[in-house]
Design an enzyme around this catalytic site. Structure first.
Site, PDB file in Angstrom:
ATOM      1  CB  SER A  79      -6.862   0.628   8.416  1.00  0.00           C
ATOM      2  OG  SER A  79      -6.450   1.336   7.635  1.00  0.00           O
TER       3      SER A  79
ATOM      4  CE  LYS B  41       5.675  -6.415   3.079  1.00  0.00           C
ATOM      5  NZ  LYS B  41       4.685  -6.171   3.986  1.00  0.00           N
TER       6      LYS B  41
ATOM      7  CG  HIS C  72      -0.915   3.854   4.857  1.00  0.00           C
ATOM      8  ND1 HIS C  72      -1.467   3.798   6.035  1.00  0.00           N
ATOM      9  CD2 HIS C  72      -0.523   2.772   4.420  1.00  0.00           C
ATOM     10  CE1 HIS C  72      -1.571   2.442   6.309  1.00  0.00           C
ATOM     11  NE2 HIS C  72      -1.011   1.678   5.500  1.00  0.00           N
TER      12      HIS C  72
ATOM     13  CB  CYS D  55      -0.950  -0.007   1.267  1.00  0.00           C
ATOM     14  SG  CYS D  55      -0.100  -0.450   2.859  1.00  0.00           S
TER      15      CYS D  55
END
Length: 329
Positions: free
Chosen positions: A156, A205, A234, A126
């Site tokens: 979340s 990542k 985010h 994400c």
């Protein structure tokens, strides 16, 4: 078009169903798939109730597309089984992202690399998705050398248990802990597990995935990922050093013209991206665009996106849309 949503009862799975409905994805048959303990439960989609089925039944049904959001172990075991029966899998876990035989796709950037032979397609992390979407037009024009990113990630991103921990702490309730420390009124420089090099998996990542997405190892990324007590969305502070100099107005223009990116950048009116504003939206919002005055050809930006939508569900559905539109399934 027979479509399976694997992990339909999870946070991302729920958002996937919402996005599929909103975007009127062409579904003739929908399979909602989850773990054995959820089999038989019912979930609504477009006014109808659908019973959850197990993974074996889902494979036997041979869907055209299976969108996975069920965790890495499930993806490693089951994605190949779906692929074997001819299903194209779009996987939201980290399981296949750095596999050199699998494509890592943000549709606005590199969907054109996809072919009919790609039976397991990886959805990036994400935090990576929102960062590369903002960086893509700038890298093309000015050529990145080095990116320094610090993230401010919502609970979340960890899942339901973490959201519950935050809500319990705000309400003063003692409950199950998703994190080793309280998250309310706190910030944890700890997203995912720590690795031998001292970085977390999330930070690695962010370092590795952009190079694969851009198919370019001439730039480097270093990251610090922090969990903060926001329920969704985010945020990232991104510092980018380019090979070539840039004009700030051109930077704003390039970002404004980039699909999926919205510029919110006016200090005079206190206009800048915030998680509360990005909630339930698919765009990646960019603001606080300014020159780094300590170093040549270097830019600072603030990037915000809804991590459950463009950071997960929407990106996966967009990949599926591309496959359908280009007769790849």
């Amino acid at each position: 078009m027979k479509v399976a949503v694997v992990g339909a009862t999870g946070m991302v799975g729920e958002v996937m169903l919402k996005v599929l409905a909103e975007r009127n994805f062409p579904i003739t048959e929908l399979l909602l798939v989850a773990s054995e303990r959820s089999v038989g439960k019912k979930l609504p989609f477009k006014g109808k109730e659908y019973a959850i089925i197990g993974l074996e039944d889902a494979v036997a049904a041979k869907p055209d597309i299976a969108i996975f959001s069920a965790g890495g172990d499930t993806s490693l075991e089951w994605a190949p089984k779906f692929a074997e029966v001819g299903t194209t899998v779009v996987d939201n876990s980290s399981a296949w992202r750095m596999d050199p035989t699998k494509k890592l796709v943000v549709p606005e950037i590199n969907a054109d690399e996809l072919t009919k032979a790609d039976k397991i397609i990886a959805n990036p992390n994400c935090s990576t998705i929102q960062m590369v979407l903002a960086l893509a037009p700038l890298h093309k024009k000015f050529k990145m050398k080095r990116v320094v990113v610090s993230t401010y990630q919502s609970v979340s991103g960890t899942g339901v248990k973490a959201v519950r921990q935050l809500e319990n702490e705000i309400a003063g309730i003692q409950g199950e802990m998703a994190y080793p420390y309280p998250i309310s009124r706190n910030a944890l420089p700890h997203c995912d597990v720590f690795m031998e090099n001292g970085y977390t998996k999330e930070e690695m990542k962010l370092a590795r995935e952009p190079q694969k997405i851009f198919n370019d190892k001439t730039f480097s990324v270093t990251a610090t990922a922090v969990r903060i007590p926001t329920a969704g969305g985010h945020s990232e502070s991104v510092n980018v050093e380019f090979e070539n100099d840039f004009d700030l107005n051109e930077v704003r223009r390039l970002l404004n013209e980039s699909a999926g990116v919205t510029v919110q950048d006016n200090p005079d009116t206190n206009t800048y991206p915030m998680p509360i504003y990005a909630h339930d939206k698919d765009e990646v919002f960019v603001g606080r665009i300014r020159r780094d005055e300590t170093q040549r050809n270097t830019l600072n930006m603030w990037i915000v996106s809804d991590n459950l939508r463009k950071g997960a569900a929407t990106n996966a559905v967009q990949i599926a849309e591309y496959l359908v539109a280009n007769d790849l399934v």
